[in-house]
Design an enzyme around this catalytic site. Sequence first.
Site, PDB file in Angstrom:
ATOM      1  N   CYS A  18       0.822  -1.215   0.000  1.00 12.96           N
ATOM      2  CA  CYS A  18       0.000   0.000   0.000  1.00 12.96           C
ATOM      3  C   CYS A  18       0.856   1.266   0.000  1.00 12.96           C
ATOM      4  CB  CYS A  18      -0.952   0.005   1.189  1.00 12.96           C
ATOM      5  SG  CYS A  18      -0.165  -0.175   2.813  1.00 12.96           S
ATOM      6  N   HIS A  51      -2.327   1.131   7.225  1.00 13.30           N
ATOM      7  CA  HIS A  51      -2.542   1.266   5.786  1.00 13.30           C
ATOM      8  C   HIS A  51      -2.090   2.645   5.317  1.00 13.30           C
ATOM      9  CE1 HIS A  51      -4.263   0.111   1.978  1.00 13.30           C
ATOM     10  NE2 HIS A  51      -5.103   1.143   1.952  1.00 13.30           N
ATOM     11  N   ASP A  61      -8.391   4.686  -1.782  1.00 14.09           N
ATOM     12  CA  ASP A  61      -7.809   3.463  -1.214  1.00 14.09           C
ATOM     13  C   ASP A  61      -7.123   2.645  -2.311  1.00 14.09           C
ATOM     14  OD1 ASP A  61      -7.262   1.061   0.158  1.00 14.09           O
ATOM     15  OD2 ASP A  61      -8.994   1.359   1.460  1.00 14.09           O
TER      16      ASP A  61
END
Length: 505
Positions: A58, A164, A182
């Site tokens: 991520c 994240h 995201d």
Amino acid sequence: MKMAMAGLYKRVLPSPPAVDFASSDGKQLFIEAIQNGTMEGFYRLISYFQTQSEPAYCGLASLSMVLNALAIDPGRKWKGPWRWFDESMLDCCEPLEKVKEKGISFGKLVCLAHCAGAKVEAFRTNQSSLDDFRKFVVRCSTSDECHIISSYHRSIFKQTGTGHFSPIGGYHAGSDMALILDVARFKYPPHWVPLKLLWEAMENVDEATGQRRGFLLISRPHRDPGLLYTLSCKHESWVKVAKYLMDDVPNLVKSDDVKDVQKVISVVSSSLPSNFEEFIKWVAEVRRREDGDQNLSLEEKGRLSLKEAVLKQVQETGLFKHVVEFLSSVTLCCRNTPASSHENNLPDIAATVCCQGAELLSGKFGSPERYCCRETSITSLKANGDKPITLVSGTVVNGRSEQGVDVLVPSCSNKLNCCGCSPTNCIGIYPAGNDVLTALLLALPPETWHGIKDEKLLSEMSSLVSTENLPILLQEEVLHLRRQLHLLKKCQENKVDDDLGEPLC
């Protein structure tokens, strides 16, 4: 009989607290934010929106997305002829295999952003406030000149998972909500979240580092750094070299024997670790032979011109004259020493740069696969009445495949070889040992020389390495190397997650 695993297909986005971007409420927030001018950063980000290619990528996906949105040139090719940021290219601060297994920390993502050439401001929540964070979000939402990557814990939003990273794509002032793009799109879609709740999610402590999470404010520098030189941690020896430069050199110059500048250069260069030449590299222009012809593009000419300007400015410094004098007085150029590099004749250099160029073009730089340069040639390319450009060409073989590689090399007017002697093998067409050693000495932190006991020598050395009076191109080049060295040293000490606000130059 083996059973097939069904796996997972997406997750249901917990709402509230989040609002799905594609829902009717999400669309209304989007329209209102556009009308209020707080979605200006969205358009470039969405143009380069990507899904992380590994479950723990991520951070890398968020950073490559932002770097591409800012149109920062990576300076090396991704695939084919294309220069482009991809997760696979973001490995200068942490091995990709380690990131794939454990993810990447906030501090090391900051390190990666710096190494990639971005301007970075990083804040943990204990170094900022909700009000300041809101101001930064508004700033980057009303402009496309900066972007924010948030490091947060998913649990605050009732989402599955832990820590994240994702970019912030916009802001809705009326509801005080931020749009999270995201990068784990296989799991959750883009969604709006209350800014106050996002701040709480960033206040979570990362168990791996013991530090709070936070956010990165990333923008484009006014020019691309690292025009001619860059530090590399591709070779395993970089840890030893970084420690030597940052820890050992300051102690070596404290010796009573250090009486003049020549002795300073001597104590630094004579103890350089082996494979030192793998640590500081000069940045070359590489292209497939079939991609190029006898004409240079305006872009290639521009970059070569800047490289030559930096090289010329290095050779006009007072420190360079001392380095040349020192290297001329010893037999370093004849003894395969780190200071002068073991590749100081053009055929060897040609073979080496062509092999490295082939690795870059294939996207396998630093891999165990071996490339062999079967034949090389060095020619002077002059087209349309322009100044001659040195072209190093080679045919590179890897197993059964082969490809032609061209390397465009900056030239300079000084006809000195690596040791400052008469031009035998070196003809001044590439950054050689004396140029590299000068740049490295300039890049060492100013406090490196504070231990020199002779006050007159200390004053002279401080003047020689001062960046204040350097031409702007060279000044920025040196400060870029200094920032890289600082970050690599922190990586070596495993302290890259500490003191993010500490000055780097």
